[in-house]
Every structure is written in structure tokens, then in C-alpha cells.
Design an enzyme around this catalytic site. Sequence first.
Site, PDB file in Angstrom:
ATOM      1  N   ASP A 214       0.648  -1.233  -0.073  1.00 23.02           N
ATOM      2  CA  ASP A 214       0.030   0.129  -0.143  1.00 23.02           C
ATOM      3  C   ASP A 214       0.665   0.921   0.013  1.00 23.02           C
ATOM      4  O   ASP A 214       0.308   2.950   0.081  1.00 23.02           O
ATOM      5  CB  ASP A 214      -1.373  -0.080   1.507  1.00 23.02           C
ATOM      6  CG  ASP A 214      -1.790   1.038   1.696  1.00 23.02           C
ATOM      7  OD1 ASP A 214      -2.484   1.460  -0.283  1.00 23.02           O
ATOM      8  OD2 ASP A 214      -2.546   1.797   2.241  1.00 23.02           O
ATOM      9  N   SER A 239      -6.180   5.501  -0.083  1.00 23.34           N
ATOM     10  CA  SER A 239      -6.621   3.929   0.252  1.00 23.34           C
ATOM     11  C   SER A 239      -8.635   3.870  -0.744  1.00 23.34           C
ATOM     12  O   SER A 239      -9.162   4.327   0.785  1.00 23.34           O
ATOM     13  CB  SER A 239      -6.277   3.185   0.306  1.00 23.34           C
ATOM     14  OG  SER A 239      -5.210   3.308  -0.256  1.00 23.34           O
ATOM     15  N   GLN A 289      -5.586  -2.151  -6.986  1.00 21.52           N
ATOM     16  CA  GLN A 289      -5.997  -1.115  -5.928  1.00 21.52           C
ATOM     17  C   GLN A 289      -6.748  -0.008  -6.580  1.00 21.52           C
ATOM     18  O   GLN A 289      -5.904   0.827  -7.539  1.00 21.52           O
ATOM     19  CB  GLN A 289      -4.849  -0.404  -4.970  1.00 21.52           C
ATOM     20  CG  GLN A 289      -5.272   0.464  -4.174  1.00 21.52           C
ATOM     21  CD  GLN A 289      -3.868   0.636  -3.174  1.00 21.52           C
ATOM     22  OE1 GLN A 289      -3.101   2.156  -3.643  1.00 21.52           O
ATOM     23  NE2 GLN A 289      -3.917   0.474  -1.935  1.00 21.52           N
TER      24      GLN A 289
END
Length: 299
Positions: A214, A239, A289
Site C-alpha cells: 500500500d 486508498s 488498488q
Amino acid sequence: MSESRTPLAELLDLLDLERVERDVFRGASRCAVVPRVFGGQVAAQALVAAGRTVPDDRPAHSLHAYFLRPGDPGAPILYTVDRIRDGRSFTTRRVVAVQHGQPIFHLSASFQAAEEGLEHQEPMPSAPDPRSLPTSEELLPRHAHLFSDPSVARRLAEARAAVDLRYVNEPPYAAAAGGKREPRSQVWFRTNGTLDGERDQPLLHTCLVTYVSDMTLLDSVLLAHGRGGWVVGDVVGASLDHAMWFHRPFRADEWLLYDQQSPTAQGGRGLGHGRIFTADGRLVASVIQEGAVRVPRSR
């Protein structure tokens, strides 16, 4: 006097959740670069919680997650695990992370017993030797003047201290001055230290890579638009959801190449796609993502 804790030891402690009940775990939090809990931390802790309810001979092969609310770094996080399915080959778990009585994160994870089958993979892209690239400790001071707040460089260094992360090309906060660029980014990474003893577990290696996944995946979105990102202050982002597939065994304390690209951005959202390879060319994980990527309104 006791020795000071290394950043990796502190991260491993963060992933060592307290078991409150059979399927309920409690994790500590810490602030990231922005004043909320780092999404990779919540994802990694949730995977730890799920994995602790699954037999050791069934490693995680996929996860799908949604970030629902910003996490409060000053409060613990409760992780509740639902044992959705225990099949002959696959095990499925659902995890909800809660703070202040509200869900902040939702994860579904699947685990699989070892099995033989068809096999192929895409070839590893070319990349320089990671040892030839500057470390974060060397890179950040060079560009500290670009950050919106002088303390951001320090907070970014602290947030990434447990990981040896090396950009193949300039990071977006440095590349923005050169204008728009191809929406691709590569980083090499490994933990800043070796996992050994009781902590040398496949689940923990998987959770550590989940944590790192991430950190940089939306970089390629920023590069496509000549933006430096949240640390520079020309983009506001977070995110939204995160998915990973784990293909082959790996170690988080050995060099891994994270090859990233962005196929699209629209509607205040940007999509990142990543592939993670070992140094000897094995494709070990795939990542997708989507994040909120918004340009601040001028006052």
C-alpha cells in the site's frame, strides 16, 4: 539499560495482535505520514487475524479489502473474524476492523492447501540491481525542500524505516517538476532486517508484503499527471479498496521488485496495478488498488 528497538521489531510488534476472544483480536495503531492510520497497517493486521484462525498448512492465496473510514492512530483496533468456510482445499475468512464502535475496514481472505497444477507466468521486467539504487535515507533529504510541510520528510522516513525501499526512477514527489511521465513505477523492497526464530513464519512474510504493497502503488497515477502527491500537497488521496493474489512462496526479508502501472484515472479515482517478483524472476504476487485522487480546490 535495554537496547533500543529497531523499526522492524516495532513493526513486528504492531502485527503481533492480542487475542481477546476466540475470533476477536486487538491491534495497536500508529500515525502515518498523514494524520490517520496507514492503510497497509490495517490490511496486514486484518490478514494476521484471519490467518490465526486457519491451519498453518493453508497459506493465504488472495485478499480483497475495502477501506471504509479513516483510522484513528490514537485508539486500538478490534478485528472480528467470521469463519465463512472450511473446505477440503480452501478456507475463507471475513474480517471487520472496528474503532469507536464503527467499522473502518473490511477484508475477505482465502487460504489454500498445497496443490499441484498448471503453471506459467509473465517474465520479470528489467530493473537495475537494488544495491545500485539510493536508499530512502539518502533520497529523502535531497527532496525535503519540495514537501508542503518540512516535517513531512521526517514522518515519511519514520513511516518507512522498517522497510528498505528503493525507487528505480525518481519518486513522484521528485519527478513532478519534470511534468507528466509514463504511468509506470518500480521499487525494490525488503524488510530492514531478517525474520528469524518464532517470527520466521510464512503468514508473517505475507502480511509484511501486504503492509508494503500500500506504500507506493498509486505512484504511477501521480506520474501520469505530473503530480507530486500528498506529501507535496498538490493531491489529496486515500486508498479505497485493495486486492492481492499470492502465487508462489517468498520471503519479505529478501529483495522483491514491485512493478507498478496505472491503466486509468477518472471521477476522482485512480487505479494502480502491481506485480511483485523475487530477485530471481519468480512472479509471487499481483496487486490491484483503487484510490481517491483529488486535486485540491484553489482558494
